[in-house]
Motif scaffolding. Structure first.
Motif, PDB file in Angstrom:
ATOM      1  N   PRO A  74       0.800  -1.232   0.000  1.00  0.00           N
ATOM      2  CA  PRO A  74       0.000   0.000   0.000  1.00  0.00           C
ATOM      3  C   PRO A  74       0.826   1.273   0.000  1.00  0.00           C
ATOM      4  N   ASN A  75       2.103   1.189   0.399  1.00  0.00           N
ATOM      5  CA  ASN A  75       2.929   2.391   0.441  1.00  0.00           C
ATOM      6  C   ASN A  75       3.493   2.749  -0.918  1.00  0.00           C
ATOM      7  N   LEU A  76       3.294   1.884  -1.914  1.00  0.00           N
ATOM      8  CA  LEU A  76       3.746   2.163  -3.271  1.00  0.00           C
ATOM      9  C   LEU A  76       2.557   2.472  -4.163  1.00  0.00           C
ATOM     10  N   ALA A  77       2.763   3.323  -5.150  1.00  0.00           N
ATOM     11  CA  ALA A  77       1.726   3.565  -6.146  1.00  0.00           C
ATOM     12  C   ALA A  77       1.450   2.254  -6.876  1.00  0.00           C
ATOM     13  N   PRO A  78       0.224   2.055  -7.394  1.00  0.00           N
ATOM     14  CA  PRO A  78      -0.104   0.786  -8.059  1.00  0.00           C
ATOM     15  C   PRO A  78       0.886   0.391  -9.160  1.00  0.00           C
ATOM     16  N   PHE A  79       1.339   1.349  -9.955  1.00  0.00           N
ATOM     17  CA  PHE A  79       2.283   1.032 -11.032  1.00  0.00           C
ATOM     18  C   PHE A  79       3.591   0.498 -10.462  1.00  0.00           C
ATOM     19  N   ASN A  80       4.102   1.145  -9.405  1.00  0.00           N
ATOM     20  CA  ASN A  80       5.339   0.682  -8.786  1.00  0.00           C
ATOM     21  C   ASN A  80       5.144  -0.649  -8.073  1.00  0.00           C
ATOM     22  N   ALA A  81       3.958  -0.854  -7.484  1.00  0.00           N
ATOM     23  CA  ALA A  81       3.677  -2.134  -6.843  1.00  0.00           C
ATOM     24  C   ALA A  81       3.737  -3.261  -7.865  1.00  0.00           C
ATOM     25  N   MET A  82       3.234  -2.993  -9.071  1.00  0.00           N
ATOM     26  CA  MET A  82       3.303  -4.002 -10.119  1.00  0.00           C
ATOM     27  C   MET A  82       4.748  -4.262 -10.540  1.00  0.00           C
ATOM     28  N   LEU A  83       5.559  -3.201 -10.634  1.00  0.00           N
ATOM     29  CA  LEU A  83       6.975  -3.387 -10.986  1.00  0.00           C
ATOM     30  C   LEU A  83       7.675  -4.279  -9.961  1.00  0.00           C
ATOM     31  N   VAL A  84       7.382  -4.051  -8.681  1.00  0.00           N
ATOM     32  CA  VAL A  84       7.995  -4.860  -7.628  1.00  0.00           C
ATOM     33  C   VAL A  84       7.561  -6.316  -7.750  1.00  0.00           C
ATOM     34  N   GLN A  85       6.275  -6.551  -7.967  1.00  0.00           N
ATOM     35  CA  GLN A  85       5.781  -7.924  -8.077  1.00  0.00           C
ATOM     36  C   GLN A  85       6.332  -8.636  -9.301  1.00  0.00           C
ATOM     37  N   MET A  86       6.610  -7.895 -10.369  1.00  0.00           N
ATOM     38  CA  MET A  86       7.213  -8.496 -11.556  1.00  0.00           C
ATOM     39  C   MET A  86       8.654  -8.926 -11.286  1.00  0.00           C
ATOM     40  N   GLN A  87       9.370  -8.123 -10.491  1.00  0.00           N
ATOM     41  CA  GLN A  87      10.774  -8.429 -10.211  1.00  0.00           C
ATOM     42  C   GLN A  87      10.925  -9.485  -9.119  1.00  0.00           C
ATOM     43  N   LYS A  88      10.022  -9.421  -8.110  1.00  0.00           N
ATOM     44  CA  LYS A  88      10.107 -10.379  -7.009  1.00  0.00           C
ATOM     45  C   LYS A  88       8.698 -10.717  -6.529  1.00  0.00           C
ATOM     46  N   PRO A  89       8.055 -11.682  -7.179  1.00  0.00           N
ATOM     47  CA  PRO A  89       6.689 -12.049  -6.802  1.00  0.00           C
ATOM     48  C   PRO A  89       6.588 -12.421  -5.329  1.00  0.00           C
ATOM     49  N   GLY A  90       5.502 -11.996  -4.716  1.00  0.00           N
ATOM     50  CA  GLY A  90       5.284 -12.305  -3.310  1.00  0.00           C
ATOM     51  C   GLY A  90       5.831 -11.271  -2.352  1.00  0.00           C
ATOM     52  N   SER A  91       6.411 -10.193  -2.883  1.00  0.00           N
ATOM     53  CA  SER A  91       6.937  -9.134  -2.013  1.00  0.00           C
ATOM     54  C   SER A  91       5.808  -8.510  -1.210  1.00  0.00           C
ATOM     55  N   ARG A  92       6.105  -8.123   0.025  1.00  0.00           N
ATOM     56  CA  ARG A  92       5.061  -7.594   0.900  1.00  0.00           C
ATOM     57  C   ARG A  92       5.409  -6.224   1.463  1.00  0.00           C
ATOM     58  N   TRP A  93       6.514  -6.128   2.191  1.00  0.00           N
ATOM     59  CA  TRP A  93       6.894  -4.844   2.772  1.00  0.00           C
ATOM     60  C   TRP A  93       8.145  -4.355   2.047  1.00  0.00           C
ATOM     61  N   ARG A 119      19.923  -7.885  -3.880  1.00  0.00           N
ATOM     62  CA  ARG A 119      19.625  -7.116  -5.078  1.00  0.00           C
ATOM     63  C   ARG A 119      18.470  -6.152  -4.817  1.00  0.00           C
ATOM     64  N   PRO A 120      18.643  -4.872  -5.106  1.00  0.00           N
ATOM     65  CA  PRO A 120      17.541  -3.921  -4.939  1.00  0.00           C
ATOM     66  C   PRO A 120      16.494  -4.108  -6.032  1.00  0.00           C
ATOM     67  N   LEU A 121      15.304  -3.646  -5.751  1.00  0.00           N
ATOM     68  CA  LEU A 121      14.220  -3.654  -6.725  1.00  0.00           C
ATOM     69  C   LEU A 121      14.070  -2.243  -7.281  1.00  0.00           C
ATOM     70  N   VAL A 122      13.744  -2.149  -8.547  1.00  0.00           N
ATOM     71  CA  VAL A 122      13.666  -0.853  -9.227  1.00  0.00           C
ATOM     72  C   VAL A 122      12.215  -0.381  -9.296  1.00  0.00           C
ATOM     73  N   ILE A 123      11.976   0.873  -8.907  1.00  0.00           N
ATOM     74  CA  ILE A 123      10.666   1.487  -9.067  1.00  0.00           C
ATOM     75  C   ILE A 123      10.846   2.847  -9.735  1.00  0.00           C
ATOM     76  N   MET A 124       9.754   3.395 -10.264  1.00  0.00           N
ATOM     77  CA  MET A 124       9.807   4.716 -10.884  1.00  0.00           C
ATOM     78  C   MET A 124       9.715   5.782  -9.802  1.00  0.00           C
ATOM     79  N   ARG A 125      10.438   6.866  -9.982  1.00  0.00           N
ATOM     80  CA  ARG A 125      10.446   7.956  -9.018  1.00  0.00           C
ATOM     81  C   ARG A 125       9.735   9.163  -9.601  1.00  0.00           C
ATOM     82  N   PRO A 126       8.837   9.804  -8.835  1.00  0.00           N
ATOM     83  CA  PRO A 126       8.159  10.997  -9.343  1.00  0.00           C
ATOM     84  C   PRO A 126       9.159  12.088  -9.725  1.00  0.00           C
ATOM     85  N   PHE A 127       8.973  12.643 -10.895  1.00  0.00           N
ATOM     86  CA  PHE A 127       9.825  13.721 -11.398  1.00  0.00           C
ATOM     87  C   PHE A 127      11.292  13.299 -11.501  1.00  0.00           C
TER      88      PHE A 127
END
Length: 260
Positions: free
Chosen positions: A17-36, A56-64
C-alpha cells in the motif's frame, strides 16, 4: 488476458500500500510475493534495518525523476520488526474504514476541484449510479488554495454527478469509477500531461478500465466493492478473457485517483 490470472495480478498490489499501483506491479514483476518494501534509508530510519550484503535492490519509478531502489523485508537484516510496527507504518496510514461516512465523502469530493472536476448529486433512478460529464464550456474557476502571495484557481473541465439516493460508501465507489474514466483519458486530456489521449475506445473497453481502476483503489483501501466482483464474474462467464485494455494506463490511473 485470462480473467482469473488478471484478478490474481491485481490482488498482488494490495500488500504494497505504500507504493503507487504502477510501482507495486513493478515490484511484483521483479520479485513475486513481495510484501513490505522500502528504500535502504527508510529501512534504517524507521526500523533500524539494513540491506543484507549482496542483496539485489528492486527498481521502481520515481516521481519527477528516473528510478529509485527499494528492498523487500526479507532482503534486510537488523532489529526485529513487530506486528505492531508493521500495522503502524504499512497498514494503518493507507487503510480506510470498511464504511465511508458522509464526512469522509465530503472531504474527498472537495479535493476534486484541484483536478478540475465538480461534484454534484441528482435523484437518479435505482439503476443509475452516476456519470462524469465533460463540460461543453470551461466552467468557472474554483479557488483551491490561498497563500500570502496570491489566490490559486483551477478551471473546472468536468463534472461527476452521483445518485443522491446512494449511501456514502456507494457514492464514494461511484466517484472512484468515474475518476477511472477521467484519468484513463476517456474524456480527453484537457491539456493535462498526466492524462493520455484515449477518447476513441469502445464503450466496453472504457467501462472495463474504469471499473478495474476503481477496484484496485477499493481493494488497497480495504473497502468492499461487490459491484466489481459481480462485474468481473459476469464478464468471465460471457467472455472468458479481458478486453484489449491498457494495463499500464489502468495502474497509472489508479495511482492518480489515490493521489487526489
Amino acid at each position: 488476458r485470462e480473467i482469473d490470472a488478471f484478478q490474481d495480478m491485481l490482488k498482488s498490489l494490495k500488500p504494497l500500500p505504500n507504493l503507487a499501483p504502477f510501482n507495486a506491479m513493478l515490484v511484483q514483476m521483479q520479485k513475486p510475493g513481495s510484501r513490505w518494501v522500502l528504500s535502504a534509508g527508510q529501512w534504517k530510519d524507521r526500523f533500524g534495518r539494513y540491506p543484507k550484503p549482496g542483496s539485489r535492490p528492486l527498481v521502481i519509478m520515481r516521481p519527477f525523476g528516473p528510478i529509485s531502489f527499494v528492498y523487500e523485508y526479507g532482503d534486510t537484516e537488523g532489529r526485529e520488526v513487530t506486528d505492531e510496527m508493521i500495522r503502524k507504518h504499512f497498514v494503518e496510514p493507507f487503510r480506510a474504514e470498511q464504511v465511508v461516512d458522509a464526512e469522509t465523502l465530503y472531504d474527498f469530493t472537495e479535493k476534486l476541484h484541484r483536478e478540475g472536476i465538480r461534484y454534484r448529486e441528482e435523484p437518479y433512478g435505482t439503476t443509475m449510479g452516476g456519470q462524469i460529464i465533460r463540460m461543453e464550456r470551461i466552467d468557472s474557476k474554483h479557488l483551491v488554495k490561498t497563500t500570502s502571495v496570491a489566490n490559486h484557481f483551477v478551471e473546472q473541465h468536468a463534472c461527476i454527478v452521483v445518485n443522491s439516493s446512494l449511501k456514502p460508501t456507494e457514492k464514494f465507489i461511484t466517484v472512484l469509477h468515474e475518476l477511472g474514466h477521467f484519468f484513463c483519458g476517456h474524456l480527453g486530456t484537457f491539456g493535462m500531461k498526466h492524462i493520455p489521449v484515449r477518447d476513441d475506445l469502445t464503450k466496453e473497453i472504457e467501462e472495463f478500465e474504469a471499473e478495474t481502476a476503481c477496484w484496485i483503489c477499493c481493494n488497497r483501501l480495504g473497502i468492499d466493492n461487490p459491484g466489481t466482483v459481480d462485474y468481473l464474474a459476469g464478464y468471465k462467464e460471457e467472455h472468458g478473457q479481458i478486453p484489449p485494455v491498457s494495463i499500464d494506463t489502468i495502474l497509472k490511473a489508479a495511482g492518480c485517483i489515490e493521489n487526489v
